[in-house]
Design a protein around this motif. Sequence first.
Motif, short mmCIF file in Angstrom:
data_model
loop_
_atom_site.label_atom_id
_atom_site.label_comp_id
_atom_site.label_asym_id
_atom_site.label_seq_id
_atom_site.Cartn_x
_atom_site.Cartn_y
_atom_site.Cartn_z
N ILE A 62 0.83 -1.20 0.00
CA ILE A 62 0.00 0.00 0.00
C ILE A 62 0.87 1.26 0.00
CG2 ILE A 62 -1.54 1.36 1.48
CD1 ILE A 62 -2.86 -1.37 2.24
N GLN A 63 1.90 1.28 0.83
CA GLN A 63 2.77 2.46 0.88
C GLN A 63 3.56 2.65 -0.41
OE1 GLN A 63 4.61 1.26 4.56
NE2 GLN A 63 3.41 2.71 5.78
N ALA A 64 3.92 1.53 -1.06
CA ALA A 64 4.60 1.65 -2.35
C ALA A 64 3.68 2.26 -3.39
CB ALA A 64 5.07 0.27 -2.81
N ARG A 71 -1.58 8.64 -11.65
CA ARG A 71 -2.64 7.67 -11.40
C ARG A 71 -2.18 6.29 -11.88
NH1 ARG A 71 -7.68 9.63 -10.25
NH2 ARG A 71 -7.86 11.91 -10.21
N SER A 72 -2.45 5.29 -11.08
CA SER A 72 -2.08 3.94 -11.45
C SER A 72 -2.91 2.96 -10.63
CB SER A 72 -0.59 3.68 -11.21
OG SER A 72 -0.27 3.87 -9.84
N SER A 73 -2.90 1.71 -11.04
CA SER A 73 -3.58 0.67 -10.29
C SER A 73 -2.68 -0.54 -10.19
CB SER A 73 -4.90 0.29 -10.98
OG SER A 73 -4.66 -0.26 -12.26
N SER A 74 -2.94 -1.36 -9.19
CA SER A 74 -2.12 -2.55 -8.98
C SER A 74 -2.94 -3.61 -8.28
CB SER A 74 -0.88 -2.20 -8.15
OG SER A 74 -0.04 -3.33 -8.02
N ILE A 93 -7.41 -4.90 -5.35
CA ILE A 93 -7.08 -4.02 -6.48
C ILE A 93 -6.99 -2.61 -5.90
CG2 ILE A 93 -7.75 -3.16 -8.74
CD1 ILE A 93 -7.40 -6.09 -8.86
N ALA A 94 -5.81 -2.01 -5.97
CA ALA A 94 -5.60 -0.67 -5.42
C ALA A 94 -5.51 0.33 -6.57
CB ALA A 94 -4.32 -0.63 -4.59
N VAL A 95 -6.29 1.41 -6.49
CA VAL A 95 -6.33 2.44 -7.52
C VAL A 95 -5.89 3.75 -6.90
CG1 VAL A 95 -7.74 3.65 -9.22
CG2 VAL A 95 -8.23 1.24 -8.66
N ARG A 96 -4.81 4.33 -7.41
CA ARG A 96 -4.26 5.57 -6.84
C ARG A 96 -4.88 6.77 -7.53
NH1 ARG A 96 -0.28 9.44 -7.16
NH2 ARG A 96 1.08 9.74 -5.35
N GLY A 97 -5.24 7.79 -6.75
CA GLY A 97 -5.81 9.00 -7.29
C GLY A 97 -5.42 10.20 -6.46
N GLY A 98 -6.06 11.33 -6.72
CA GLY A 98 -5.74 12.55 -5.99
C GLY A 98 -4.52 13.24 -6.55
N ALA A 131 -14.67 -6.52 -12.95
CA ALA A 131 -14.16 -5.63 -13.99
C ALA A 131 -12.76 -5.13 -13.65
CB ALA A 131 -15.11 -4.45 -14.18
N LEU A 132 -12.55 -4.81 -12.36
CA LEU A 132 -11.22 -4.36 -11.94
C LEU A 132 -10.19 -5.46 -12.10
CD1 LEU A 132 -12.24 -2.39 -8.73
CD2 LEU A 132 -11.16 -1.41 -10.76
N ILE A 133 -10.57 -6.69 -11.74
CA ILE A 133 -9.65 -7.82 -11.88
C ILE A 133 -9.29 -8.03 -13.35
CG2 ILE A 133 -9.52 -10.35 -11.72
CD1 ILE A 133 -11.05 -10.12 -9.07
N GLN A 134 -10.29 -7.96 -14.22
CA GLN A 134 -10.05 -8.18 -15.64
C GLN A 134 -9.15 -7.12 -16.25
OE1 GLN A 134 -10.46 -11.22 -16.09
NE2 GLN A 134 -11.74 -11.15 -17.90
N LYS A 135 -9.26 -5.89 -15.76
CA LYS A 135 -8.48 -4.79 -16.33
C LYS A 135 -7.10 -4.65 -15.68
CE LYS A 135 -12.55 -2.05 -17.58
NZ LYS A 135 -13.32 -0.82 -17.31
N ALA A 136 -6.85 -5.40 -14.62
CA ALA A 136 -5.57 -5.28 -13.92
C ALA A 136 -4.42 -5.67 -14.84
CB ALA A 136 -5.57 -6.16 -12.67
N ARG A 137 -3.32 -4.92 -14.75
CA ARG A 137 -2.14 -5.25 -15.55
C ARG A 137 -1.43 -6.48 -15.01
NH1 ARG A 137 0.83 0.40 -15.18
NH2 ARG A 137 0.05 0.08 -13.06
#
Length: 377
Positions: A62-64, A71-74, A93-98, A131-137
């Motif tokens: 989470i801290q990484a 913006r990114s997701s992991s 699935i973590a989505v970074r924003g702000g 949907a998030l799982i399917q779109k995850a890199r």
Amino acid sequence: MNRRQAVEPAGFPEDLFFDRIDGEARLLAVSAAEAGLLGHSARTMIGSAAARLYDAASMRQIQAMLAKDGRSSSAFPVTMLHADGGRIELMAIAVRGGPPENPVLDVFKAPGLDNGAAFQGLAESNEIMWALIQKAREAIWCIRYERPVDVKLDVDEIVDQIFEHPSVWCMCNTAMARAYGLNDESDLNDHDVRVHWPRNAVNEAFIREVIANGFQVEGAISEDVRHDGTPVLMENDVRAHIVDGKLYRLWGTLREVKPGRFGAHSERVDCAALAFEFLPLPACLIRSDGTVITENIAWRLAFGTLGQVTARMAFRSAGAGEYREIVLPLPLASGQPRHHLVTSRWQVVAEQGQGAEGTAYLAVTARLLDANAGASP
């Protein structure tokens, strides 16, 4: 925004596990479903440290994510902490924003993994999570055991059951399918695991590492097989679904280990990637000219100063075929010969650069046979 002001995840299904974390790793929002799962009240968690809900390994992930720019997701497996001290394994699935100076992280989790229901069915019934799982890199995978594995047995028996009990892929996403050279996840889900993840020395070492770490490990190395039959090393973050001493699922994320050129340093890296040092069987890695690249601890303990002699015997017996098993009388460190089942396999690591040829090496393991083993073949 006041970090103690609750933020409702508007529009999300009520059973979705969700929290929002600010740049100081404090909770801005917690869904009622997640709070209930963990034995808390959602309102009392706002402003608390996220470490109240996640274990140390999950907090590092989470801290990484919070430290990244833009913006990114992991996707990654997480271990969440119940108010009574229990641990719950979930896929996140973590989505970074702000803005960069004040980032937030929305962390979604697949609901109900530990309640014994089918993992894929739960994910598919929740359109947002699926949907998030399917779109995850990241390549997301899950192995479901049709016959649970008894993890109360000794390690050797657990390893045998993990490879011998019927198992299929489930909840694999598109990135996972592409890691194996497949078109989409339909070519994996509900299919036999053995096609792409066979039992071999590397994968036995992988499972032993998972077991030794309490079925919670980051960066464990497996040797998988692409659709065209090409072996490939994968680095895995792994969790398990265990109930009453029975293993029902192994799951996590994987990424390919990119090989470099063979040099003094890269050879050590490649050998570590093969997890030879973790293998309880004596093992060594040999160049195509017969030069020993490295030996693992078990090899050095078993054969001592005669390790090079033993390696040459194994090399001469390997032949030109890709894989071979043969019984050989190998000299122990004491000088006394004992029969071993020697397994040897030729592999090729691709060199970098267009048109570059691969480098061949021989992976060898030796299993000591009992005193009544037959004579050499």
